[in-house]
Design a protein around this motif. Structure first.
Motif, PDB file in Angstrom:
ATOM      1  N   ARG A   7      62.773  29.173  -1.805  1.00  9.99           N
ATOM      2  CA  ARG A   7      62.828  27.583  -2.267  1.00  9.99           C
ATOM      3  C   ARG A   7      63.617  27.649  -3.469  1.00  9.99           C
ATOM      4  N   TRP A   8      63.610  28.753  -4.339  1.00 12.39           N
ATOM      5  CA  TRP A   8      64.447  28.596  -5.415  1.00 12.39           C
ATOM      6  C   TRP A   8      65.918  28.575  -5.135  1.00 12.39           C
ATOM      7  N   LEU A   9      66.432  29.506  -4.436  1.00  8.22           N
ATOM      8  CA  LEU A   9      67.908  29.557  -3.917  1.00  8.22           C
ATOM      9  C   LEU A   9      68.274  28.230  -3.275  1.00  8.22           C
ATOM     10  N   LEU A  12      68.772  25.706  -6.012  1.00  9.56           N
ATOM     11  CA  LEU A  12      69.787  25.916  -6.444  1.00  9.56           C
ATOM     12  C   LEU A  12      70.966  25.686  -5.949  1.00  9.56           C
ATOM     13  N   PHE A  13      71.111  25.899  -4.665  1.00 11.02           N
ATOM     14  CA  PHE A  13      72.373  25.535  -3.845  1.00 11.02           C
ATOM     15  C   PHE A  13      72.530  24.096  -3.821  1.00 11.02           C
ATOM     16  N   GLY A  14      71.571  23.482  -3.757  1.00  8.99           N
ATOM     17  CA  GLY A  14      71.541  21.764  -3.717  1.00  8.99           C
ATOM     18  C   GLY A  14      72.093  21.430  -4.984  1.00  8.99           C
ATOM     19  N   GLY A  19      75.815  18.150  -7.992  1.00  4.86           N
ATOM     20  CA  GLY A  19      76.740  18.205  -9.235  1.00  4.86           C
ATOM     21  C   GLY A  19      78.073  18.129  -9.041  1.00  4.86           C
ATOM     22  N   LEU A  20      78.658  18.764  -7.988  1.00  2.00           N
ATOM     23  CA  LEU A  20      79.839  18.688  -7.545  1.00  2.00           C
ATOM     24  C   LEU A  20      80.205  16.991  -7.058  1.00  2.00           C
ATOM     25  N   SER A  21      79.413  16.771  -6.123  1.00  2.00           N
ATOM     26  CA  SER A  21      79.278  15.347  -5.775  1.00  2.00           C
ATOM     27  C   SER A  21      79.402  14.266  -6.774  1.00  2.00           C
ATOM     28  N   VAL A  22      78.925  14.419  -7.753  1.00  2.00           N
ATOM     29  CA  VAL A  22      78.820  13.574  -8.855  1.00  2.00           C
ATOM     30  C   VAL A  22      80.333  13.547  -9.622  1.00  2.00           C
ATOM     31  N   VAL A  23      80.746  14.989  -9.808  1.00  2.00           N
ATOM     32  CA  VAL A  23      82.287  14.998 -10.433  1.00  2.00           C
ATOM     33  C   VAL A  23      83.207  14.342  -9.501  1.00  2.00           C
ATOM     34  N   ALA A  53      78.420  29.922  -1.457  1.00  2.00           N
ATOM     35  CA  ALA A  53      78.606  30.907  -0.074  1.00  2.00           C
ATOM     36  C   ALA A  53      77.514  32.172  -0.559  1.00  2.00           C
ATOM     37  N   THR A  54      77.455  32.652  -1.863  1.00  2.00           N
ATOM     38  CA  THR A  54      76.828  33.812  -1.933  1.00  2.00           C
ATOM     39  C   THR A  54      75.263  33.703  -2.119  1.00  2.00           C
ATOM     40  N   ILE A  55      75.062  32.403  -2.559  1.00  2.00           N
ATOM     41  CA  ILE A  55      73.653  31.906  -2.040  1.00  2.00           C
ATOM     42  C   ILE A  55      73.293  31.795  -0.642  1.00  2.00           C
ATOM     43  N   ALA A  56      74.243  30.956   0.115  1.00  2.00           N
ATOM     44  CA  ALA A  56      73.955  30.737   1.436  1.00  2.00           C
ATOM     45  C   ALA A  56      73.802  32.108   2.443  1.00  2.00           C
ATOM     46  N   PHE A  57      74.495  33.159   1.579  1.00  2.00           N
ATOM     47  CA  PHE A  57      74.321  34.763   2.379  1.00  2.00           C
ATOM     48  C   PHE A  57      72.732  35.101   2.346  1.00  2.00           C
TER      49      PHE A  57
END
Length: 203
Positions: A7-9, A12-14, A19-23, A53-57
Motif C-alpha cells: 500500500r505504501w509503495l 508513492l508510485f501514484g 505530480g508529473l501530470s500536474v507539471v 520503475a524501481t517501485i514497480a519492481f
C-alpha cells in the motif's frame, strides 16, 4: 506487513505520476496561453519513469505479476516445480542485489565528476539518482525477504506452501483476482440508493 509495504509503495508510485501530470498540465497551458515554457517537464518525466520503475519492481514482486514462462511448468514433476519456484525467487533476489550494488557505483562516479543533467535546469544528477538507488534498495530488500522465506519453507518441507506463495499464478487465479477487484471497485463506486415512497403510496 506485506500489505502495508504494498500500500505504501503503491501510494508513492501514484503520487509521483500525479505530480508529473500536474507539471505537464501546467507546462502545456503555459505554452499554449503565454508561449512560455518551464523547460523541465521532459527532464522530470525521465526521473519519474526511472524512479517509478524501481517501485514497480517491488510491487510486481509482491503481487506476483512478474512474467514467468510457465508453458511446461504445470506438467513437470512436483519436486521440479518446487525447485524452479525456489530458484526463481532466489535468483531474482541476487539480481536485485546486484542492481543496487552497481547503482551505488554509478552514484559514486556522479559525485566524483559532479555530473549535471544536460538540460536548461542543469540538475545535479546525484539527487534523482539517489532516489533511484533507494527504489533499487527497496526492491533488493523485498526480494531478499521473499528468498529467505522461500528457503525456510523449502528446508522445513512445506513445499505446498512454497509453490502456492512463489509459483506462477494460474489463469484461473488471475481471473478470480480480477473479478474480485471489479466487485470491490463496483461496490465502492456505486451510489447509495435511497428508497423513496411516492406520496399516497404504501411503504
Amino acid at each position: 506487513m506485506k500489505d502495508f509495504i504494498e500500500r505504501w509503495l503503491g501510494t508513492l508510485f501514484g503520487l509521483i505520476f500525479m505530480g508529473l501530470s500536474v507539471v505537464v498540465t501546467v507546462e502545456t497551458v503555459m505554452r499554449k496561453v503565454f508561449t512560455v515554457s518551464l523547460q523541465g517537464a521532459d527532464e522530470l518525466g525521465g526521473y519519474a519513469l526511472a524512479i517509478g520503475a524501481t517501485i514497480a519492481f517491488s510491487l510486481a514482486l509482491i503481487g506476483r505479476t512478474h512474467i514467468r514462462v510457465d508453458v511446461f511448468h504445470e506438467r513437470l514433476p512436483a519436486w521440479l516445480q518446487t525447485a524452479l519456484n525456489w530458484l526463481s525467487v532466489t535468483s531474482l533476489a541476487a539480481f536485485a542485489g546486484l542492481m543496487a550494488w552497481l547503482a551505488w557505483f554509478v552514484i559514486r562516479d556522479t559525485q566524483a565528476y559532479q555530473s549535471v543533467a544536460q538540460t536548461p535546469w542543469a540538475t545535479p544528477l546525484v539527487y534523482p539518482q539517489s532516489a533511484w538507488l533507494l527504489g533499487l534498495i527497496m526492491f533488493a530488500l523485498v526480494s531478499a525477504a521473499f528468498a529467505i522465506h522461500a528457503s525456510i519453507l523449502l528446508l522445513s518441507g512445506r513445499t505446498d506452501e512454497l509453490n502456492a506463495d512463489y509459483g506462477p499464478r494460474s489463469t484461473k487465479q488471475e481471473v478470480d483476482e480480477e473479478v474480485e477487484d471489479l466487485k470491490t471497485r463496483s461496490s465502492d463506486d456505486a451510489p447509495h440508493v435511497h428508497h423513496i415512497t411516492a406520496p399516497g403510496a404504501r411503504a
